[in-house]
Design a protein around this motif. Sequence first.
Motif, PDB file in Angstrom:
ATOM      1  N   ASP A 114       0.818  -1.213   0.000  1.00  0.00           N
ATOM      2  CA  ASP A 114       0.000   0.000   0.000  1.00  0.00           C
ATOM      3  C   ASP A 114       0.851   1.262   0.000  1.00  0.00           C
ATOM      4  N   HIS A 115       2.024   1.212  -0.638  1.00  0.00           N
ATOM      5  CA  HIS A 115       2.935   2.367  -0.648  1.00  0.00           C
ATOM      6  C   HIS A 115       2.287   3.562  -1.350  1.00  0.00           C
ATOM      7  N   ASP A 116       2.856   4.743  -1.092  1.00  0.00           N
ATOM      8  CA  ASP A 116       2.310   5.952  -1.705  1.00  0.00           C
ATOM      9  C   ASP A 116       3.294   6.608  -2.676  1.00  0.00           C
ATOM     10  N   TYR A 117       4.179   5.815  -3.256  1.00  0.00           N
ATOM     11  CA  TYR A 117       5.072   6.369  -4.272  1.00  0.00           C
ATOM     12  C   TYR A 117       4.262   6.732  -5.514  1.00  0.00           C
ATOM     13  N   LEU A 142       8.982  -6.172  -9.677  1.00  0.00           N
ATOM     14  CA  LEU A 142       8.262  -4.911  -9.499  1.00  0.00           C
ATOM     15  C   LEU A 142       6.776  -5.035  -9.805  1.00  0.00           C
ATOM     16  N   LEU A 143       6.405  -5.944 -10.679  1.00  0.00           N
ATOM     17  CA  LEU A 143       5.053  -5.997 -11.223  1.00  0.00           C
ATOM     18  C   LEU A 143       3.968  -5.973 -10.153  1.00  0.00           C
ATOM     19  N   SER A 144       4.170  -6.711  -9.073  1.00  0.00           N
ATOM     20  CA  SER A 144       3.140  -6.797  -8.032  1.00  0.00           C
ATOM     21  C   SER A 144       3.215  -5.646  -7.031  1.00  0.00           C
ATOM     22  N   LYS A 145       4.133  -4.706  -7.268  1.00  0.00           N
ATOM     23  CA  LYS A 145       4.361  -3.647  -6.284  1.00  0.00           C
ATOM     24  C   LYS A 145       4.127  -2.252  -6.840  1.00  0.00           C
ATOM     25  N   ILE A 146       3.447  -2.161  -7.975  1.00  0.00           N
ATOM     26  CA  ILE A 146       3.248  -0.853  -8.605  1.00  0.00           C
ATOM     27  C   ILE A 146       2.252  -0.007  -7.826  1.00  0.00           C
ATOM     28  N   ASN A 147       1.099  -0.602  -7.491  1.00  0.00           N
ATOM     29  CA  ASN A 147       0.092   0.064  -6.644  1.00  0.00           C
ATOM     30  C   ASN A 147      -0.267   1.468  -7.118  1.00  0.00           C
ATOM     31  N   GLY A 148      -0.519   1.636  -8.396  1.00  0.00           N
ATOM     32  CA  GLY A 148      -0.983   2.927  -8.887  1.00  0.00           C
ATOM     33  C   GLY A 148       0.101   3.908  -9.264  1.00  0.00           C
ATOM     34  N   ALA A 149       1.353   3.594  -8.995  1.00  0.00           N
ATOM     35  CA  ALA A 149       2.439   4.511  -9.346  1.00  0.00           C
ATOM     36  C   ALA A 149       2.679   4.493 -10.857  1.00  0.00           C
ATOM     37  N   ILE A 150       3.181   5.588 -11.372  1.00  0.00           N
ATOM     38  CA  ILE A 150       3.686   5.609 -12.737  1.00  0.00           C
ATOM     39  C   ILE A 150       5.056   4.944 -12.730  1.00  0.00           C
ATOM     40  N   VAL A 151       5.322   4.116 -13.726  1.00  0.00           N
ATOM     41  CA  VAL A 151       6.616   3.447 -13.835  1.00  0.00           C
ATOM     42  C   VAL A 151       7.365   4.022 -15.031  1.00  0.00           C
ATOM     43  N   ASP A 153       2.725  -7.240 -19.171  1.00  0.00           N
ATOM     44  CA  ASP A 153       1.818  -7.407 -18.037  1.00  0.00           C
ATOM     45  C   ASP A 153       1.678  -6.137 -17.198  1.00  0.00           C
ATOM     46  N   PHE A 154       2.428  -5.109 -17.527  1.00  0.00           N
ATOM     47  CA  PHE A 154       2.340  -3.840 -16.796  1.00  0.00           C
ATOM     48  C   PHE A 154       1.123  -3.058 -17.277  1.00  0.00           C
ATOM     49  N   PRO A 155       0.528  -2.226 -16.411  1.00  0.00           N
ATOM     50  CA  PRO A 155      -0.592  -1.375 -16.851  1.00  0.00           C
ATOM     51  C   PRO A 155      -0.096  -0.334 -17.859  1.00  0.00           C
ATOM     52  N   ALA A 156      -0.529  -0.434 -19.106  1.00  0.00           N
ATOM     53  CA  ALA A 156       0.003   0.390 -20.190  1.00  0.00           C
ATOM     54  C   ALA A 156      -0.125   1.887 -19.902  1.00  0.00           C
ATOM     55  N   LYS A 157      -1.218   2.295 -19.286  1.00  0.00           N
ATOM     56  CA  LYS A 157      -1.440   3.715 -19.036  1.00  0.00           C
ATOM     57  C   LYS A 157      -0.511   4.271 -17.954  1.00  0.00           C
ATOM     58  N   LYS A 158       0.157   3.378 -17.233  1.00  0.00           N
ATOM     59  CA  LYS A 158       1.065   3.803 -16.170  1.00  0.00           C
ATOM     60  C   LYS A 158       2.531   3.672 -16.579  1.00  0.00           C
ATOM     61  N   LEU A 159       2.790   3.255 -17.822  1.00  0.00           N
ATOM     62  CA  LEU A 159       4.162   3.074 -18.282  1.00  0.00           C
ATOM     63  C   LEU A 159       4.640   4.287 -19.066  1.00  0.00           C
TER      64      LEU A 159
END
Length: 308
Positions: free
Chosen positions: A73-76, A95-104, A120-126
């Motif tokens: 539940d990090h807030d990065y 990293l995949l399971s630790k994105i939690n809404g962050a932009i990568v 497998d990464f959320p495209a809109k966050k990459l």
Amino acid sequence: MKILMFGRGVISLQYGWALEEAGHTVHFYVRPGKKELYGSQVHLDLLDARFDAKQMRVVKIVDITLIEYIPADHDYELIILSVQHYSFGQAATELLSKINGAIVLVFSNFWQDPQQLTQDFPAKKLVWGFPQAGGGWTEEHTLTGSILKDVHFGTFCTEMSEADLIIRAVFKEAKFKIIEHRDFKGWLYIHFIINAGLFSRVGGTRNVIQVLTNNQEAKKAILNIRWGLKLVEARGIVLRRNLSDYLLFLLPVSIGAWLLKLMIKLNPPIARILSAHSNPQESKSYPSAVIKTAKELGVDTLGWNQSP
């Protein structure tokens, strides 16, 4: 913005320092047990080419925050993933399971298909970028190198997302100049081949600086790059989309070698990146990856000048 650098490598430390100087909160994720080993300070000796010559040299000890665990539940808000091309798959899986809404921000070089590796990464966050910095560690454990003004960003022939715009703004505010590439996959492959050609002439006691300042070795490196560009084309890349990035290597080899040597003479930050480089595994990995691909595709490798 709260930023997590995935790792504590040369690139992560340089950009982490620059972003923290710009007012962001920056933490570094390291493997369990490494926090105590690395400590909470880093000795920097950098040429910061974002500014004029009088402001360029940075010699200081900086405090850094290391973490060994990324909470679910990090807030990065931003995670920057900058690792060697041969380590990317493992790092991405972790990293995949630790994105939690962050932009990568993917801030690495590639020879494998970058989109496949991150499917497998959320495209809109990459967001896709490439650093213009480098160096290495001295025997006194000082990070020596340079960080350049330019930073490369790109898309895969698509329009920019909201995340793209946000991260570009972050870097602009930190005084970086953004260089855009619409065919970023092609640009990455071309950049990889240029590195591979230069590293191909790095043997035993040599480094890239010694290759570029030796006329005969520089010519051989250029010929390897030319051969490599044909391999890039064989992988389905339209070279002309990134013509300006490899045009120098199409000039007569004597002129190209002279221009490379001149670049080193006139650009101290780049010379410092190359002379301070201290990762022999990386140097060997680029030519090895290229030759492996050539054999897989059935491309003749007779045009490749093996390292001395």
